[in-house]
Each structure stands twice: as C-alpha cells, then as structure tokens.
Write a protein that holds these residues in place. Structure first.
Motif, PDB file in Angstrom:
ATOM      1  N   PHE A 136      85.833  -7.889  29.659  1.00  0.00           N
ATOM      2  CA  PHE A 136      86.423  -6.620  30.102  1.00  0.00           C
ATOM      3  C   PHE A 136      85.703  -6.154  31.350  1.00  0.00           C
ATOM      4  N   ASN A 137      86.402  -5.287  32.112  1.00  0.00           N
ATOM      5  CA  ASN A 137      85.804  -4.740  33.335  1.00  0.00           C
ATOM      6  C   ASN A 137      85.541  -3.269  33.126  1.00  0.00           C
ATOM      7  N   VAL A 138      84.437  -2.811  33.771  1.00  0.00           N
ATOM      8  CA  VAL A 138      84.164  -1.378  33.771  1.00  0.00           C
ATOM      9  C   VAL A 138      84.124  -0.936  35.225  1.00  0.00           C
ATOM     10  N   THR A 139      84.841   0.142  35.496  1.00  0.00           N
ATOM     11  CA  THR A 139      84.884   0.641  36.873  1.00  0.00           C
ATOM     12  C   THR A 139      84.573   2.120  36.843  1.00  0.00           C
ATOM     13  N   LEU A 140      83.732   2.547  37.802  1.00  0.00           N
ATOM     14  CA  LEU A 140      83.450   3.982  37.943  1.00  0.00           C
ATOM     15  C   LEU A 140      84.103   4.427  39.246  1.00  0.00           C
ATOM     16  N   GLU A 141      84.959   5.423  39.105  1.00  0.00           N
ATOM     17  CA  GLU A 141      85.754   5.838  40.263  1.00  0.00           C
ATOM     18  C   GLU A 141      85.716   7.344  40.431  1.00  0.00           C
ATOM     19  N   SER A 142      85.858   7.728  41.628  1.00  0.00           N
ATOM     20  CA  SER A 142      85.977   9.167  41.886  1.00  0.00           C
ATOM     21  C   SER A 142      86.963   9.360  43.022  1.00  0.00           C
ATOM     22  N   GLU A 143      87.819  10.370  42.887  1.00  0.00           N
ATOM     23  CA  GLU A 143      88.763  10.627  43.971  1.00  0.00           C
ATOM     24  C   GLU A 143      88.045  11.211  45.165  1.00  0.00           C
ATOM     25  N   ARG A 144      87.025  12.036  44.829  1.00  0.00           N
ATOM     26  CA  ARG A 144      86.272  12.658  45.917  1.00  0.00           C
ATOM     27  C   ARG A 144      84.785  12.426  45.678  1.00  0.00           C
ATOM     28  N   PRO A 145      84.289  11.331  46.168  1.00  0.00           N
ATOM     29  CA  PRO A 145      82.852  11.099  45.974  1.00  0.00           C
ATOM     30  C   PRO A 145      82.014  11.992  46.887  1.00  0.00           C
ATOM     31  N   HIS A 146      82.649  12.673  47.854  1.00  0.00           N
ATOM     32  CA  HIS A 146      81.900  13.591  48.734  1.00  0.00           C
ATOM     33  C   HIS A 146      82.389  14.987  48.460  1.00  0.00           C
TER      34      HIS A 146
ATOM     35  N   CYS B 143      85.349   8.939  36.991  1.00  0.00           N
ATOM     36  CA  CYS B 143      85.990   8.388  35.810  1.00  0.00           C
ATOM     37  C   CYS B 143      85.457   6.996  35.523  1.00  0.00           C
ATOM     38  N   CYS B 144      85.026   6.739  34.248  1.00  0.00           N
ATOM     39  CA  CYS B 144      84.558   5.406  33.827  1.00  0.00           C
ATOM     40  C   CYS B 144      85.731   4.751  33.100  1.00  0.00           C
ATOM     41  N   ILE B 145      86.255   3.678  33.667  1.00  0.00           N
ATOM     42  CA  ILE B 145      87.477   3.093  33.149  1.00  0.00           C
ATOM     43  C   ILE B 145      87.181   1.702  32.630  1.00  0.00           C
ATOM     44  N   VAL B 146      87.606   1.446  31.374  1.00  0.00           N
ATOM     45  CA  VAL B 146      87.397   0.144  30.753  1.00  0.00           C
ATOM     46  C   VAL B 146      88.700  -0.619  30.822  1.00  0.00           C
ATOM     47  N   ASP B 147      88.579  -1.842  31.232  1.00  0.00           N
ATOM     48  CA  ASP B 147      89.780  -2.674  31.329  1.00  0.00           C
ATOM     49  C   ASP B 147      89.589  -3.868  30.415  1.00  0.00           C
ATOM     50  N   LEU B 148      90.140  -3.780  29.217  1.00  0.00           N
ATOM     51  CA  LEU B 148      90.040  -4.877  28.274  1.00  0.00           C
ATOM     52  C   LEU B 148      91.107  -5.902  28.593  1.00  0.00           C
ATOM     53  N   LEU B 149      90.708  -7.065  28.934  1.00  0.00           N
ATOM     54  CA  LEU B 149      91.658  -8.022  29.476  1.00  0.00           C
ATOM     55  C   LEU B 149      92.231  -8.932  28.403  1.00  0.00           C
TER      56      LEU B 149
END
Ligand SMILES: *[C@@H]1O[C@H](CO)[C@@H](O)[C@H](O)[C@H]1NC(C)=O
Ligand SMILES: *[C@@H]1O[C@H](CO)[C@@H](O)[C@H](O)[C@H]1NC(C)=O
Ligand SMILES: *[C@@H]1O[C@H](CO)[C@@H](O)[C@H](O)[C@H]1NC(C)=O
Ligand SMILES: *[C@@H]1O[C@H](CO)[C@@H](O)[C@H](O)[C@H]1NC(C)=O
Ligand SMILES: *[C@@H]1O[C@H](CO)[C@@H](O)[C@H](O)[C@H]1NC(C)=O
Ligand SMILES: *[C@@H]1O[C@H](CO)[C@@H](O)[C@H](O)[C@H]1NC(C)=O
Length: 879
Positions: free
Chosen positions: A693-703, A713-719
């Motif tokens: 699985f992949n884990v991604t940390l994303e933000s629309e506005r990191p600044h 957002c910490c998003i888990v992608d179970l493949l």
C-alpha cells in the motif's frame, strides 16, 4: 772363676810372708795374656834391698831350655844377638819408673814374643839374702775384637726434635782363645762439637752398666739406657732427647782379661762412629696461630675461635686464651680468659669455654657477647717435655697473632624458601604454600612478619598486576585484601604459622582466577627505644607458580525449525539445542531475538523474550500490547529450549535465533558467565507477501500565513486488497521544525480504535485529527504560528481482517515528507504597533516577498506527486 783365683792365691801369700827376710824382686804373677800387635809392658820391682837406692834390672827369656839375654838397665851391650836388632830398632826397651821399678816394653808384641821372661837384679846387698830373680809368662793371643755400627732404616733420620726418643745400635764382639778367656766391654760415647768424647754408658767387662759422670742422673731415671740384645748387639736408648744430646755418637769396645786373679786388665779397645744426631729445639718447630670464622658479631652472639698448636710432637701442651682491649704487647697486659693445663683440665666458666677439638686445635667459645667483648683475642701455648727427674720441662712457649673481634648490633639476615606442599592441577583442589625463613642471623631480638602477594596469570599466560592477599603489620595483625574477605570468613583461606619461622597460606578450593604466582614478603622488626618497632629488613621470596591449563569453554547453539509459519496467522516453532564444552556445570540463560528481513547482523536485532538461569520468563522488547501471549519460551530439557510464536503476522517476518549464555557457579556461590554464543538463524517468511500500500501526505495549501489553519491529509492507498476486506489503521504524524537543530518528534497518533493521542507539547496548540474518509486522515493546525513550519510525514500501520477472525498487522509504511511554510501576512504587519513605523512595515513586506510571495513555490522534498494525481488523492481524503 773368682773363687778359684782366691784358692790359688792363698799358698802364694803364705810363701811371700815366709820370705820377707831379704831382697824381694817382683813381677806380676802371670801368665800375662796380651793381644798381638799391641804395646805390652811387663813390670818388675825390687824391695828390701841394701846398697844404692837405684837398682839395675836384667831381662831374660827362656828359649830352648836356656836363658837368652833380652835387655839390661846396666849394660847397653847386654842383649843376645837375637834381641840386639829389636833393641836397636826400639821394638823392645826398658822403661825405668823409679829407682826400684822398671818395665820391659814391647812396642808391638808379636806371637814370637811369647815366652817366659825373667827379671834379675844384680846384687848390691852386703850378703846375698832373699830372691834376685823372678819369672813371668807372656802369652800372645790373636786380635779378635770387632766393633761396627748396626745400620737400621728406622735409625737413619739424624734430625730429632727435642724430647723425642732416640736409639741406636752397635755390634761388638771378641772371641775367646783356647788358652785364656777374655772379656768384652762396650761404652757409648758422645763427642760434642769442639769437645772430647764423653762416656754416656758402659757395659763393663764384669757385666755391669755404668753411666758416664754427666749421665748418672738420667741413667737413674731411666731416660738413658743400654739394651743388650745378645749376638753382640748393644743398643743405646735415650727416651727424651735434650738439646745437649746433639753430637757424634760412637761405640767403644774393649777386650779385658783378669790378671792376678782379680785385677781387670784392658788389653785393647776399638771405636766405631755410629751416628751424628742433631736435636731440633721445640721452640723452632712450635707454631701457634688463632683463627675465627666470624669476627664481627651481633650482640648476644657467640665468639667461636680456634687456636691451632702444631709442631709439638705429641707432648703435653698448656693452652690459654687471652683477651685485651688494646693491641696486646705481652700476656701481662692481657686478661686470661680460659686455660687448659698439662692434665687437660680447663677452668671453664658459664660463658667462656675451651675445648680441645682435635689433636692440635683448641676452641674458645664466649657466649652472649656484648660490646665490652670487643677487642683482641689470642692464644698462648707452652710445650712441656719429660725431664730427667720424672718431672716436665717447659721446652717452648709461643703466642698467636691477635684476632680483632667486634661486637655490634647487626641487622637481621635471612633467606626465604618458598614452596608448596599442595599444588592443584585443576580448579576446586586445595592449595598449601609455605614460606620458611632460613639462615636467620642476628634476629634474637627481632620479630618476623609476613605479607602474601599474588600475581594472577590469565588463561593466555599473561601475568597481571601483583596485589596483596594479606599483610601483617608490626602488631601481628593480619590485614586482608577485601577481595578475599568472603573466602576468609567462610574459612576457605587460612594463614597459619605451623612452625617457628614458617608461614603457611592455605586455600581450600583453588579457582581458575587463583592461577598465578604467589610470593611472600618477610619482614624483620626490631624493637626500638620506647617500645616501638622498626622494620629492619624486608625480603621477597621467589615465586611459587600455580597454574593448570584450562580448555577454553565452548558453546554451540543449534536452532531447528519445528513448525513452519508459511502463511500469516500460523504458529512458528523453533527449538534451540545447547551443548557446552569444558564448562563444569553449566546453567543456561536464553534470549530469543529477531532480525527484521531488511536488517543484516545482530546489530539492530530485537530481543523478544528471555529465560533466566532460574527459568524465569521475561518479555523483552515484545512490546505489542495486544499480543502478550503470542510468544512463549520454555525449557524442554536441560539443554533444549522451545520458542513459539502464535498467529504470526507479516510484521513477525524475519530471522529468529537464540542467544545463549552458559553460567557457572564458583565455590563461593558467585555466578560467572563462562561462555555465550548465538544459534543459526531460522527465517520466518510467508509464502504470500504482505499486501502493498502507499501512504501519501498532501496539503492543498502547504504555505499559509500565520494565524491561518494548516491542513494536511494522510491518504492510504491499499492496492492489493479486495475492497471488501475489513481494514483498520494506526496513523502517526511526525514533525521536524526548521530550526537549525530541530529534532524529529512525534506529533499526534490515532490508534485502531480511533483514539487520538497528542504528544504533550502539541496537545494544547490547536491540533486536531479526524478520519475524513475510509482511507483518509486529516491533520489540522488551527491558527498556525511559525513554530509549525517544517517537514511533516505520516506513518500508517494497517490491520486487516483476513480469513480468520483476528486482526493481522501489516508492516507500517511512511509517507514522503511534506514541507510547510508559515508566512507573516502583510495584514499582520499592519497590526503591529505604530512604533514600527512605515519603514519597518516596508521591510517586513520586502522580507515576506523575499521568502515567499516573490519566489517560485519550492517543490516538496521527497517523491513529487503530479498535480492531477494529488487532486485525486485529496478528493479521496475529503470524500
Ligand atoms: C812390685 O811388683 C809387684 C808385682 O808386679 C807389685 O804387685 C807391687 O805393687 C810392686 N811394688 C812396688 C813398690 O812397686
Ligand atoms: C617486599 O620486599 C621488598 C624487598 O625485598 C620490598 O622492596 C618491597 O617493597 C616489599 N613489598 C612488595 C609489595 O614487594
Ligand atoms: C559459536 O558457534 C559457532 C557456530 O557453531 C562456533 O563456530 C563457535 O566456535 C562458537 N563459539 C564458541 C565460543 O563456542
Ligand atoms: C503506489 O505506489 C506504487 C509503487 O510505489 C506505484 O506504482 C503506484 O502508482 C502508486 N499508486 C498510487 C495510487 O499512488
Ligand atoms: C468494490 O469494487 C467494485 C469494482 O472494482 C465495485 O463494483 C464495488 O461497488 C465496490 N464495492 C464497494 C463496497 O465499494
Ligand atoms: C539547539 O540545541 C542546543 C543544544 O542542543 C540548544 O541549546 C539550543 O537551544 C537549540 N536551538 C534551538 C533553536 O532549539
């Protein structure tokens, strides 16, 4: 013989008495025996005559029935033809002795002179009255007298010491002729240098022993004797030679005949030189010397000196030992310590003794000496020889050179003999070491103490530092090295003094660590004034080596897989078999450790569970809160240990091994690790791999600007998991500030049951976490200040419910890092106090521009996610 002569004389005497009326002419009665070739005289006298006083004498000899005229005092031409020549040659003559007596003399009588001689006196009387002639027979006998020295090998030495005995022999003989019996006399004579011969002792013709005038005294005391051996051997014996006995000894033999029935007439004599004797004075041979081994003595010791007296020839010796504080000049100025008289009686005292230790040695001992006994010691000896009167005579006296003896207080001296009476050759055996003090001198007042030292030797043979075991101080208190306290208290080590001057150290059980060298240091203490003790001497013994070879302990640990966990949820079982070598009685402690697949070596290995020597089980780093019962370690036999892992998870994959320590207990009950080793690893690997699985940390506005809300957002992608499968997540956020030395620190976490746990620092700072979708978790920082600028990432551990009813853990994954910037907004700068003024506002504006607005946005570190993809994910998070 004498008796028969007397009988013959009686009628002759009667005859003479009857004829005293007129002239009387007399010659010896005869016959006269004379030795051929000796001078002979025949006396003739006249008495009771008238007329002139001077009388004349005519000598005749009977030959062939008639008388031949020999010689006359009156007529020169008197002699017959036969005698004319002899008279003319002086072979025969008449010697007038006085008016009325003459002698007819033969210069050297010959056998043919034998005959009957008649002495006549021509008459001068008024009337012829009495007898006018008288005859006597002359018998000439052969010369059979002999005298010779008797050579004997034992008598050849001519040098004799005064007082010693001496003897010599001479042979003398004569043989009696058929007509007359002659007698032999023998006289020993001594001719001293420059003097005439002196009679020593004679054996006379009538068998008497007669000493010479100066020998009567010695003869009377038996000092000078003559031995008659028979066969013509005459022995002279002097028991004790005197100095005046030097000279030439000769033997004089004489032949005698008895005339007129009672008078001894010496016919002739012969002399033989026997020997020259030189008598050595004892004063010359006597030697006296003193010697001693140790002349520097300690107070209280013993003086031991020997006086050697030689050249005395076994005579009685008188010996005295003298002492003088200064160099002695004569015995008067010295003190007589002890004396041995001629009867060998010694005036010993308690402390001073004299002993004759050999024929020539006299030992002086002075005991318990002190300083006052320092000085000069010498001995004097006198030799006494037997003297004529049965007494003894001091023949010689001498003194030795003095010996200087010093008495002081000396340091004690001694040597140490170190030995072992019991020496172990394996551990557990007893040890007995001894230090014996030998050759101890000057230690009467001293006290001996001991210190024991030990220098360990390692198994590799390398010696360590030497250290004391126990040391005794001057009060005889033993100070023990604390390392040995326990063993001493148990009585396992003891220090004793079994004999005077012997120190003993015993250990009941020797252990491997006791191997090494043992020494003792023995000190001698002397009491000082004021009852204090001072160490005067300290000597270290040689080392006693105690060593035995030990095999290096070995341990092998074998792990075998009993049950294989091929798929998740099954049980893994591993057996560890242990075997130790060269370990007496091993006790094992076991740890089961695991290496995660990626990690190689034991560096990062995780200790899961352990079993102590006493079989106590402890969970070690098995921190999984939900699964405390999933690991089991048990002792199956003394050497086998079983490990079980129930319900194996993906995260349990890795290699498992046993770490075993073998322990031994020494005699004091102390435990020590003998050896340790690891087993081979056993791999736990499922045939099915863990779902990816992949884990991604994303933000629309990191600044964001300060004060705004930061969202990520910490998003888990179970493949690879069917979307029907039950999934739970554990999510953790980590943060690392932008400070120079900021550390990575956990921020907040959400467990499987959605319980949020804030890290203390951040709990009150407006952070919130929420699950925003099935696979999405949002972190919000409200009113973010600049402390929240930095890198963020999240770590996700999914728990999946597969076929079984249990939740299985899947190894966690981390997201890439997300950089967040917090800017100071222009608005904010205006909110600042007016004091800042326009300049400062401008400055802030420019600064803000420089770090954020005017620059291109910096892409986040780590894996860059394409913008489209990111939108999709965000959508997932928010949906
Ligand atoms: C005379 O001669 C005889 C025999 O020899 C002797 O005994 C005697 O003494 C002599 N008398 C004197 C006075 O010489
Ligand atoms: C033992 O004796 C020696 C003298 O022989 C001395 O030098 C030493 O200091 C003493 N002590 C030890 C620990 O060797
Ligand atoms: C530890 O085990 C290994 C492998 O069995 C062995 O080669 C080694 O000698 C052991 N070590 C000791 C100290 O026994
Ligand atoms: C997940 O990661 C794998 C490999 O790391 C990648 O191939 C795949 O595209 C990723 N999926 C998503 C949805 O990002
Ligand atoms: C699971 O995925 C399938 C297609 O891949 C879809 O048809 C189904 O609706 C999904 N089920 C759920 C509960 O999302
Ligand atoms: C950096 O670390 C040092 C010591 O580790 C500390 O004294 C200092 O305050 C830290 N600086 C910041 C900005 O946290």
């Amino acid at each position: 013989m004498r008796l028969s002569a007397t009988i013959l004389l009686l009628p002759a005497a009667a005859l003479l008495c009857g004829l005293t009326l007129g002239r009387v002419v007399k010659v010896p009665t005869g016959p006269l025996y004379r030795v051929v070739k000796t001078p002979v005289s025949i006396p003739c006298n006249v008495s009771d005559y008238q007329g002139p006083s001077e009388q004349n004498f005519d000598w005749f000899v009977y030959r062939n029935g008639g008388l031949l005229k020999v010689i006359s005092t009156l007529e020169p031409e008197f002699s017959d033809a036969e005698y004319k020549d002899k008279v003319a040659a002086g072979d025969i003559w008449v010697e007038r002795l006085d008016d009325s007596s003459v002698e007819l003399r033969f210069k050297s009588v010959k056998f043919e002179d034998e005959g009957k001689y008649q002495c006549q006196t021509p008459s001068t009387d008024a009337n012829s009255n009495g007898n006018y002639e008288v005859s006597v027979s002359l018998k000439v006998i052969p010369d059979k007298l002999a005298v010779l020295p008797v050579k004997s090998s034992s008598l050849t030495n001519t040098n004799h010491t005064e007082g010693t005995p001496m003897e010599m022999q001479c042979f003398a003989s004569t043989s009696t002729s058929s007509t007359v019996s002659t007698h032999l006399s023998v006289t020993w004579q001594l001719t001293k240098n420059g003097g005439g011969p002196e009679d020593i002792l004679s054996f006379s013709a009538d068998d008497q022993l007669l000493p010479g005038s100066s020998y009567t005294n010695r003869y009377r005391h038996g000092d000078v004797r003559m031995g008659l051996e028979g066969n013509g051997i005459f022995r002279l014996v002097i028991d004790h030679l005197q100095l005046e006995d030097s000279g030439v000894y000769s033997c004089v033999a004489a032949e005698w005949v008895k005339e007129d029935g009672f008078n001894w007439k010496k016919l002739h004599e012969k002399k033989a030189t026997i020997k020259t004797i030189e008598v050595q004075p004892l004063a010359q041979t006597l030697k006296v010397s003193a010697s001693g081994g140790i002349l520097t003595l300690n107070k209280g010791d013993e003086i031991d000196l020997v006086c050697s007296v030689t050249g005395t020839d076994d005579f009685s010796v008188e010996v005295g030992w003298y002492f003088s504080t200064s160099l002695p000049t004569d015995t008067q100025s010295s003190k007589l310590l002890v004396h041995m008289n001629l009867a060998a009686i010694v005036n010993n005292s308690d402390f001073v003794t004299l002993n004759r230790i050999s024929s020539s040695e006299y030992r002086l001992k002075v005991q318990q000496v002190d300083e006052a006994d320092s000085g000069y010691y010498y001995c004097a000896a006198s030799v006494w020889v037997p003297h004529t009167n049965g007494l003894k005579r001091n023949a010689a006296a001498k003194t030795s050179d003095p010996l200087h003896v010093t008495v002081t207080l000396l340091d004690p001296t001694y040597t140490i003999h170190s030995s072992s009476s019991k020496m172990p050759d394996s551990s557990g055996e007893p040890v007995e070491l001894e230090c014996e003090v030998l050759d101890l001198y000057n230690a009467d007042e001293a006290k001996l103490t001991v210190a024991w030292y030990f220098k360990p030797t390692g198994s590799d043979g390398v010696a360590g530092e030497s250290r004391p075991i126990a040391e005794m101080d001057q009060d005889w208190t033993l100070k023990l090295n604390p390392d040995y306290n326990e063993r001493a208290q148990k009585g396992e080590i003891t220090f004793t003094k079994p004999r005077p001057h012997t120190f003993k150290f015993q250990m009941q059980y020797a252990s491997v660590s006791d191997r090494g060298e043992y020494f003792c240091n023995i000190s001698a203490w002397i009491k000082q004034r004021g009852n204090t003790w001072m160490k005067k001497q300290e000597i270290l013994s040689s080392a006693v080596v105690m060593f035995w070879k030990t095999e290096d302990p070995g341990l092998s640990v074998m792990a075998t897989e009993e049950k294989r966990a091929a798929v998740m949820g099954t049980t893994f079982e591993m057996m560890c078999s242990v075997s130790a070598e060269h370990v007496a009685v091993p006790y094992y402690s076991v740890v089961v450790a695991m290496n995660e697949p990626a990690i190689i070596g034991t560096q990062g290995s995780k200790r899961l569970i352990s079993l102590t020597r006493e079989s106590v089980v402890n969970l070690e780093q098995w921190d999984t809160k939900d699964r405390p019962e999933d690991v089991v370690l048990e002792k199956v036999s003394h050497q086998e240990f079983r490990f079980r892992l129930y319900r194996a998870q993906f995260s349990d994959q890795g290699s498992y091994y046993c770490l075993v320590q073998a322990w031994v207990q020494d005699h004091n009950g102390r435990w020590a690790e003998a050896v340790s080793n690891d087993s081979n690893p056993i791999a736990v690997a499922f045939t099915t791999t863990a779902p990816r699985f992949n884990v991604t940390l994303e933000s629309e506005r990191p600044h964001v600007h300060q004060g705004e809300t930061l969202e990520m957002c910490c998003i888990v992608d179970l493949l690879e998991i069917p979307n029907t499968t039950d999934v739970l997540y554990e999510v953790e956020w980590y943060f690392q500030g932008i400070h120079f030395n900021a550390t990575l620190s956990p921020l907040v976490s959400v467990d499987r049951g959605s319980v949020v746990t804030y890290q203390e620092d951040f709990a009150t700072r407006g952070i919130s976490v929420e699950r925003v979708s099935r696979h999405g978790f949002r972190l919000r920082v409200h009113c973010a200040d600049r402390g929240f600028a930095g890198d963020y990432f999240c770590k996700v551990t999914p728990w999946i419910k597969y076929q079984t009813e249990k939740w299985d853990q899947i190894p966690p994954e981390e997201s890439a890092h997300l950089s967040v910037r917090i800017d100071i907004s222009v608005l904010d700068s205006f909110k600042m106090p007016l004091l800042y003024g326009v300049v400062s506002a401008l400055l802030v504006g420019i600064l803000a521009c420089t770090i954020g607005y005017c620059a291109f946005p910096k892409p986040p570190r780590g894996r860059s996610v394409p913008l489209d993809e990111r939108r999709g994910l965000l959508h997932k998070c928010l949906s």
